[in-house]
Design a protein around this motif. Structure first.
Motif, short mmCIF file in Angstrom:
data_model
loop_
_atom_site.label_atom_id
_atom_site.label_comp_id
_atom_site.label_asym_id
_atom_site.label_seq_id
_atom_site.Cartn_x
_atom_site.Cartn_y
_atom_site.Cartn_z
N SER A 1 -2.21 -8.53 3.53
CA SER A 1 -1.79 -7.14 3.55
C SER A 1 -1.06 -6.89 4.86
O SER A 1 -1.67 -6.94 5.93
N PHE B 1 -6.58 2.30 2.27
CA PHE B 1 -5.14 2.30 2.01
C PHE B 1 -4.95 1.91 0.54
O PHE B 1 -4.99 0.73 0.22
N SER C 1 -10.27 -4.64 8.36
CA SER C 1 -9.22 -4.64 7.34
C SER C 1 -9.64 -5.47 6.13
O SER C 1 -9.38 -5.08 4.99
N ALA D 1 0.33 -4.06 5.82
CA ALA D 1 -0.02 -2.76 6.39
C ALA D 1 -1.33 -2.83 7.16
O ALA D 1 -1.50 -2.20 8.20
N HIS E 1 -2.51 -5.60 8.44
CA HIS E 1 -2.42 -6.71 9.39
C HIS E 1 -3.57 -7.69 9.20
O HIS E 1 -4.30 -8.01 10.13
N HIS F 1 0.82 -1.22 0.00
CA HIS F 1 0.00 0.00 0.00
C HIS F 1 0.85 1.27 0.00
O HIS F 1 0.32 2.36 0.13
N SER F 2 2.16 1.12 -0.03
CA SER F 2 3.01 2.31 -0.03
C SER F 2 4.27 1.99 -0.81
O SER F 2 4.59 0.82 -1.05
N GLU G 1 6.58 -0.14 1.22
CA GLU G 1 6.20 -1.56 1.24
C GLU G 1 6.53 -2.24 -0.08
O GLU G 1 6.95 -3.40 -0.12
#
Ligand SMILES: Cc1cc2nc3c(=O)[nH]c(=O)nc-3n(C[C@H](O)[C@H](O)[C@H](O)COP(=O)(O)OP(=O)(O)OC[C@H]3O[C@@H](n4cnc5c(N)ncnc54)[C@H](O)[C@@H]3O)c2cc1C
Ligand SMILES: [Zn+2]
Lengths: 418, 87
Positions: free
Chosen positions: A277, A168, A319, A279, A281, A123-124, A127
């Motif tokens: 994922s 995200f 999530s 980010a 969790h 997501h970034s 990452e």
């Protein structure tokens, strides 16, 4: 034992499947064995199987305080992968994955190993770089890994929210196509049946309450079904490792924690890979029955309770819904917890203990199911030869004294951060 | 699980961060003399745990509350808090 085959299935069908023999015996414990294995989870049963198969050691008993597979083996979400960064872990789990690929045939028991693919979502940019690095490390170690673009992810998982408005936003991912899931109970049953066939006694409802020793040597175990002597004793009790070590007067670099998971009501096929994922969790996959199986982090505080706090489950569900908005109206059917053996660096321990004849297999954290075949192989090798198996030479206790840790996450000696 | 904050009373676990077992740190004698430093004690402190199935003295941080750190004793088999000893 009758082998399982299409022919035996057809033959048994003629008598309405009423004359199948029991898959394993239920013997009374004998007074003495060459090797006693404490714990009838996948790891203990696999160790017994490989002791018999590879090393010809069949004078073996597996002692289980409850029923086989009733611990973490029967509570886990059954994800199998070898997408590790550190070389020692990479080689070990890849060895395990290769054993998984032949396991049903080897055991003559369908463990329903499904290599549906294991996808990590980023997501970034940070990452994404970490996934690139991990993918490269995997390929250097001979493990399959492929980077995925957002478009690839969309094709693999049509339900995934790829919009820029996502909680995200998703940038890309990494897939290990040979990763997937297996049937957890079948792994315990398959190893149990195959070990039993080779002469191993599997003794359920038999709790080890103390270790017997003479000088600096272990000589047997006290159990709820009497005293059992043994030349060698191997501990395979996951979250109870600390309790068993205490019986030998040892403190381990390990803490027991609760890890929870949950499943939804069954729905039509919507997800045919395992999605993770970091980010958020959360990880999620769909079982053959159609249920969405999901989980996340350990609750965080030491626990032997085999149940956890609802806020952890809330987080998992929030999530999962952030990733797959279409599941937001699904009802959750069941949740449960298992006591996981969190080592202080997040990697396992397969070692001899200071008491001669005593061995330990533990520290599997939330990821020991995938390691079952290799852990059994490595522990059997260690018990039979007193030498570490080549793929498990780093899984020592000494690494903690030497500062030579195997910390995949780089999060230090705080198990609740792994 | 509800955690008894000595300042705010029992509050939901989601408001807290965990700080691990409440351990006493080995004393470092100054000036530090690396070769003779008691490695074994420090290794014990950093890595080895009693990990009891029963009473466990541990640290909590009321992150989404009064932001106080405190120690408490909890039974790790039942999650019952046994005392609210402050720290
Ligand atoms: C919710 C959850 C999800 C997980 N998801 C995954 C996943 O997706 N992938 C993955 O790879 N791993 C996963 N894991 C981790 C995995 O389940 C474990 O690492 C693995 O199953 C450990 O196997 P084992 O045989 O060592 O332990 P267990 O199956 O727990 O076996 C230990 C056995 O020892 C017995 N025992 C304990 N004390 C005694 C005694 N004194 N005398 C006799 N017997 C005793 C217990 O009853 C138990 O049956 C998950 C774990 C949990 C809890
Ligand atoms: Zn407070």
């Amino acid at each position: 034992m009758t082998g399982y085959s299409a022919l035996s299935l057809a033959r048994q069908a003629l008598t309405g499947h009423r004359s199948w023999p029991a898959a394993w015996r239920a013997p009374e414990p004998r007074a003495r064995y060459q090797v006693v294995i404490i714990g009838g989870g996948g790891h203990g049963l696999a160790t017994a199987y490989y002791l018999a198969k590879t090393y010809g050691i069949t004078d073996v008993a597996v002692l289980e305080k409850g029923w086989i597979g009733g611990g973490n083996t029967g509570r886990n979400t059954a994800i199998v992968r070898s997408n590790y960064l550190l070389t020692a872990n990479s080689h070990f789990y890849e060895h395990s994955l290769k054993l998984w690929e032949g396991l049903s045939a080897d055991l003559n028991f369908n463990v329903m190993f499904s290599q549906r693919g294991m996808v990590n979502i980023a997501h970034s940019n940070a990452e994404l770089s970490a996934l690139h690095r991990r993918g490269n490390a995997m390929r250097l170690n001979g493990v399959d890994a492929e980077l995925l673009s957002r478009e690839d992810l969309g094709r693999l998982m049509p339900g995934l929210d790829l919009s820029p408005q996502a909680r995200f936003p998703i940038l890309g991912g990494l897939i290990q196509k040979r990763g997937g899931t297996a049937r957890h109970d079948a792994v315990a049953w398959g190893y149990a049946r195959a070990a039993d066939t080779r002469g191993v006694d599997i003794i359920q409802n038999c709790e080890v309450t103390a270790l017997r020793r003479e000088g600096d040597r272990v000589t047997g175990v006290e159990t709820t079904r009497g005293l059992i002597s043994a030349d060698k004793v191997a501990i395979c009790v996951a979250g109870d490792s600390g309790r068993l070590a205490a019986m030998a007067g040892l403190r381990l670099p390990m803490e027991s924690h609760v890890l929870q998971a949950l499943v939804s009501e069954p729905v039509k096929p919507m997800l045919d890979v395992v999605a993770v994922s970091g980010a958020l969790h959360v990880y999620i996959n769909q079982s053959d029955k159609g249920e969405l199986v999901m989980g996340g982090d350990i609750d965080g505080s030491n626990s032997y309770a085999q149940r956890g706090d609802p806020h952890t489950l809330d987080h998992v569900v929030e999530s999962a819904v952030a990733l797959f908005p279409s599941i937001r109206r699904l009802r959750m059917m069941r949740s449960w917890g298992g006591t996981v053996d969190m080592s202080m660096d997040g990697s396992p321990i397969i070692t001899r203990l200071p008491l001669a004849g005593l061995y330990l297999n533990g520290g599997w954290c939330y990821g020991g199911f995938k390691g079952t075949p290799a852990a059994g192989t490595a522990l059997a090798h260690l018990v039979a030869t007193d030498q570490p198996h080549p793929v498990a030479t780093r899984f020592t206790l000494e690494r903690f004294d030497a500062g030579d840790l195997l910390d995949e996450r780089g999060s230090g000696s705080s198990p609740w951060m792994h | 699980m509800r955690i008894p904050c000595p300042c705010c009373g029992p509050r939901a676990m989601a408001e807290f961060s965990y700080g691990g077992a409440d351990l006493s740190r080995p004393v470092a004698s100054l000036p530090l003399d690396a070769p003779s430093a008691p490695d074994a004690e420090w290794n014990d402190y950093v890595y080895r745990r009693d990990n009891p199935a029963g009473a466990h003295r541990e640290l909590w941080f009321h992150a989404a509350g009064c932001r106080r750190w405190f120690a408490a004793r909890r039974d790790t088999r039942t999650n019952d808090f046994l005392s609210e000893a402050g720290a």
